[in-house]
Design a protein around this motif. Structure first.
Motif, PDB file in Angstrom:
ATOM      1  N   SER A   1       0.823  -1.207   0.000  1.00  0.00           N
ATOM      2  CA  SER A   1       0.000   0.000   0.000  1.00  0.00           C
ATOM      3  C   SER A   1       0.861   1.262   0.000  1.00  0.00           C
ATOM      4  O   SER A   1       0.544   2.256  -0.669  1.00  0.00           O
ATOM      5  N   THR A   2       1.982   1.227   0.736  1.00  0.00           N
ATOM      6  CA  THR A   2       2.901   2.365   0.739  1.00  0.00           C
ATOM      7  C   THR A   2       3.475   2.594  -0.648  1.00  0.00           C
ATOM      8  O   THR A   2       3.552   3.730  -1.131  1.00  0.00           O
ATOM      9  N   THR A   3       3.858   1.518  -1.313  1.00  0.00           N
ATOM     10  CA  THR A   3       4.416   1.616  -2.655  1.00  0.00           C
ATOM     11  C   THR A   3       3.405   2.185  -3.639  1.00  0.00           C
ATOM     12  O   THR A   3       3.715   3.081  -4.428  1.00  0.00           O
ATOM     13  N   VAL A   4       2.170   1.662  -3.587  1.00  0.00           N
ATOM     14  CA  VAL A   4       1.127   2.116  -4.511  1.00  0.00           C
ATOM     15  C   VAL A   4       0.836   3.604  -4.308  1.00  0.00           C
ATOM     16  O   VAL A   4       0.735   4.376  -5.276  1.00  0.00           O
ATOM     17  N   LEU A   5       0.712   4.034  -3.058  1.00  0.00           N
ATOM     18  CA  LEU A   5       0.427   5.440  -2.767  1.00  0.00           C
ATOM     19  C   LEU A   5       1.591   6.340  -3.180  1.00  0.00           C
ATOM     20  O   LEU A   5       1.380   7.442  -3.700  1.00  0.00           O
ATOM     21  N   ALA A   6       2.816   5.894  -2.948  1.00  0.00           N
ATOM     22  CA  ALA A   6       3.985   6.685  -3.341  1.00  0.00           C
ATOM     23  C   ALA A   6       4.044   6.850  -4.855  1.00  0.00           C
ATOM     24  O   ALA A   6       4.309   7.953  -5.365  1.00  0.00           O
ATOM     25  N   ILE A   7       3.782   5.772  -5.583  1.00  0.00           N
ATOM     26  CA  ILE A   7       3.779   5.835  -7.045  1.00  0.00           C
ATOM     27  C   ILE A   7       2.671   6.771  -7.533  1.00  0.00           C
ATOM     28  O   ILE A   7       2.869   7.568  -8.463  1.00  0.00           O
ATOM     29  N   PHE A   8       1.489   6.693  -6.901  1.00  0.00           N
ATOM     30  CA  PHE A   8       0.372   7.552  -7.299  1.00  0.00           C
ATOM     31  C   PHE A   8       0.710   9.033  -7.076  1.00  0.00           C
ATOM     32  O   PHE A   8       0.436   9.886  -7.932  1.00  0.00           O
ATOM     33  N   ALA A   9       1.332   9.337  -5.924  1.00  0.00           N
ATOM     34  CA  ALA A   9       1.725  10.726  -5.650  1.00  0.00           C
ATOM     35  C   ALA A   9       2.740  11.209  -6.680  1.00  0.00           C
ATOM     36  O   ALA A   9       2.647  12.345  -7.174  1.00  0.00           O
ATOM     37  N   CYS A  10       3.708  10.369  -7.033  1.00  0.00           N
ATOM     38  CA  CYS A  10       4.712  10.750  -8.025  1.00  0.00           C
ATOM     39  C   CYS A  10       4.095  10.917  -9.412  1.00  0.00           C
ATOM     40  O   CYS A  10       4.521  11.784 -10.188  1.00  0.00           O
ATOM     41  N   LEU A  11       3.095  10.090  -9.723  1.00  0.00           N
ATOM     42  CA  LEU A  11       2.378  10.247 -10.995  1.00  0.00           C
ATOM     43  C   LEU A  11       1.696  11.607 -11.051  1.00  0.00           C
ATOM     44  O   LEU A  11       1.735  12.295 -12.081  1.00  0.00           O
ATOM     45  N   LEU A  12       1.089  12.012  -9.950  1.00  0.00           N
ATOM     46  CA  LEU A  12       0.464  13.334  -9.901  1.00  0.00           C
ATOM     47  C   LEU A  12       1.498  14.433 -10.081  1.00  0.00           C
ATOM     48  O   LEU A  12       1.281  15.411 -10.804  1.00  0.00           O
ATOM     49  N   TRP A  13       2.658  14.293  -9.428  1.00  0.00           N
ATOM     50  CA  TRP A  13       3.709  15.314  -9.515  1.00  0.00           C
ATOM     51  C   TRP A  13       4.326  15.394 -10.913  1.00  0.00           C
ATOM     52  O   TRP A  13       4.985  16.385 -11.231  1.00  0.00           O
ATOM     53  N   ALA A  14       4.140  14.354 -11.732  1.00  0.00           N
ATOM     54  CA  ALA A  14       4.706  14.366 -13.082  1.00  0.00           C
ATOM     55  C   ALA A  14       3.850  15.156 -14.067  1.00  0.00           C
ATOM     56  O   ALA A  14       4.303  15.457 -15.169  1.00  0.00           O
ATOM     57  N   THR A  15       2.624  15.494 -13.677  1.00  0.00           N
ATOM     58  CA  THR A  15       1.700  16.134 -14.613  1.00  0.00           C
ATOM     59  C   THR A  15       1.752  17.663 -14.656  1.00  0.00           C
ATOM     60  O   THR A  15       1.272  18.244 -15.631  1.00  0.00           O
ATOM     61  N   PRO A  16       2.287  18.378 -13.645  1.00  0.00           N
ATOM     62  CA  PRO A  16       2.107  19.836 -13.619  1.00  0.00           C
ATOM     63  C   PRO A  16       2.969  20.658 -14.569  1.00  0.00           C
ATOM     64  O   PRO A  16       2.702  21.844 -14.744  1.00  0.00           O
ATOM     65  N   PHE A  17       4.025  20.072 -15.182  1.00  0.00           N
ATOM     66  CA  PHE A  17       4.994  20.907 -15.882  1.00  0.00           C
ATOM     67  C   PHE A  17       4.367  21.730 -17.008  1.00  0.00           C
ATOM     68  O   PHE A  17       4.656  22.911 -17.164  1.00  0.00           O
ATOM     69  N   THR A  18       3.496  21.112 -17.791  1.00  0.00           N
ATOM     70  CA  THR A  18       2.832  21.860 -18.865  1.00  0.00           C
ATOM     71  C   THR A  18       1.933  22.939 -18.286  1.00  0.00           C
ATOM     72  O   THR A  18       1.889  24.071 -18.786  1.00  0.00           O
ATOM     73  N   ALA A  19       1.206  22.603 -17.222  1.00  0.00           N
ATOM     74  CA  ALA A  19       0.311  23.581 -16.596  1.00  0.00           C
ATOM     75  C   ALA A  19       1.085  24.759 -16.021  1.00  0.00           C
ATOM     76  O   ALA A  19       0.631  25.908 -16.085  1.00  0.00           O
ATOM     77  N   ILE A  20       2.273  24.496 -15.456  1.00  0.00           N
ATOM     78  CA  ILE A  20       3.102  25.585 -14.921  1.00  0.00           C
ATOM     79  C   ILE A  20       3.535  26.518 -16.045  1.00  0.00           C
ATOM     80  O   ILE A  20       3.488  27.745 -15.911  1.00  0.00           O
ATOM     81  N   LYS A  21       3.948  25.940 -17.183  1.00  0.00           N
ATOM     82  CA  LYS A  21       4.352  26.761 -18.311  1.00  0.00           C
ATOM     83  C   LYS A  21       3.208  27.651 -18.787  1.00  0.00           C
ATOM     84  O   LYS A  21       3.406  28.820 -19.130  1.00  0.00           O
ATOM     85  N   ILE A  22       1.997  27.100 -18.809  1.00  0.00           N
ATOM     86  CA  ILE A  22       0.830  27.888 -19.233  1.00  0.00           C
ATOM     87  C   ILE A  22       0.578  29.026 -18.257  1.00  0.00           C
ATOM     88  O   ILE A  22       0.383  30.181 -18.650  1.00  0.00           O
TER      89      ILE A  22
END
Length: 301
Positions: free
Chosen positions: A7-28
């Motif tokens: 469960s720790t692994t799954v949650l950590a991966i999910f959080a990192c997946l979320l953190w991988a998405t903002p770069f385009t939004a930040i540029k906008i």
């Protein structure tokens, strides 16, 4: 124990997946407003998004007053200083170099955990696994290289290294001292305070506009970033507070952020496509994470 690790692994991966998405939004978002103002609004909204999901909110507010110094300290470290330095630092260095410097954060986390925590000591095997992961991040970054030497690069490097130090210290403090605070409460209150401080700092430094109406893409990017921070930081704080979860081990999962980021770019952007260096880097990072996971399971056994 196996379910706990899973469960720790799954949650950590999910959080990192979320953190991988903002770069385009930040540029906008940064096309229309200044960095500190944009970051401040983002995290203030993130904290407000979490509030409705806190049970017995009035009681939690009263209880939190007893630990206001700790909440303020986390707010300054994990929001104001961390993201203030991040948004400022990336403006001085090429994207590839910024990615490599930020990708070294797990090593800083391991070092600070070694000296600040009694149950999270470094070993040569763990150091090897972390350095292997950093090499993978560097390979991916070099595959997308955009190096242009400028006089501001040393300043940017120094700011991003300081960013890693601040982030690592914040992770250790949350893991060590926040055992009695619900993750949603700590995440919400710290982001509201940290975001408000960032907005105040932006006034004398950036002199931003507060009345301009921007296009819809700005508000969409801001909403997405606020939701990402609300979910990811709440999850991360919860994982840091779990008994038996080590700061150094947990932070190694951040190596998968560039993997997710590159993969999303290949799927979404028409000009982006897989290249050999990126694939090699991903394989190296995978080996690093497998080795860390092997070490964790060996300790448990």
């Amino acid at each position: 124990m196996k379910k706990f690790l899973f469960s720790t692994t799954v949650l950590a991966i999910f959080a990192c997946l979320l953190w991988a998405t903002p770069f385009t939004a930040i540029k906008i978002g940064l096309k229309y407003t200044t960095p500190l103002q944009f970051a401040g609004i983002r995290f203030l909204l993130s904290g407000l998004i979490i509030l409705p999901f806190i049970k017995d909110l009035k009681y939690k507010i009263q209880e939190s007053k007893k630990r206001w110094r700790f909440i303020l300290w986390v707010a300054l470290l994990q929001t104001t200083f961390l993201y203030g330095l991040f948004y400022t630092g990336i403006s001085f260095v090429p994207g590839a170099l910024a990615a490599m410097l930020i990708g070294a954060q797990p090593l800083f986390a391991a070092i600070f955990a070694h000296f600040m925590l009694t149950n999270d000591k470094m070993s040569w095997k763990k150091i090897f696994a972390i350095i292997l992961g950093i090499c993978g991040v560097c390979i991916i970054s070099l595959g997308r290289a955009d190096f242009v030497l400028t006089t501001t690069i040393p300043l940017g490097v120094g700011i991003l290294i300081l960013n890693n130090i601040v982030g690592s210290t914040g992770n250790v403090i949350v893991s060590r001292d926040a055992k009695d605070m619900p993750p949603r409460v700590l995440a919400s209150f710290s982001m509201i305070i940290g975001g408000a401080v960032l907005m105040l700092i932006s006034i004398p430094i950036e002199n931003p506009s507060w009345t301009t109406i921007y296009p819809g893409e700005y508000y969409f990017s801001l909403a997405w970033l606020a939701m990402v921070s609300a979910f990811a930081i709440t999850i991360w704080f919860g994982l840091l507070q779990r008994p038996g979860v080590k700061v150094s081990n947990l932070n190694t999962w951040k190596f998968i952020v560039p993997i997710f980021g590159a993969s999303l770019s290949w799927l979404i952007l028409p000009d982006e496509h897989p290249d050999l260096l990126s694939i090699i880097g991903m394989i190296v990072i995978a080996c690093s994470l497998l080795f860390v996971n092997y070490l964790n399971r060996k300790v448990v056994k």
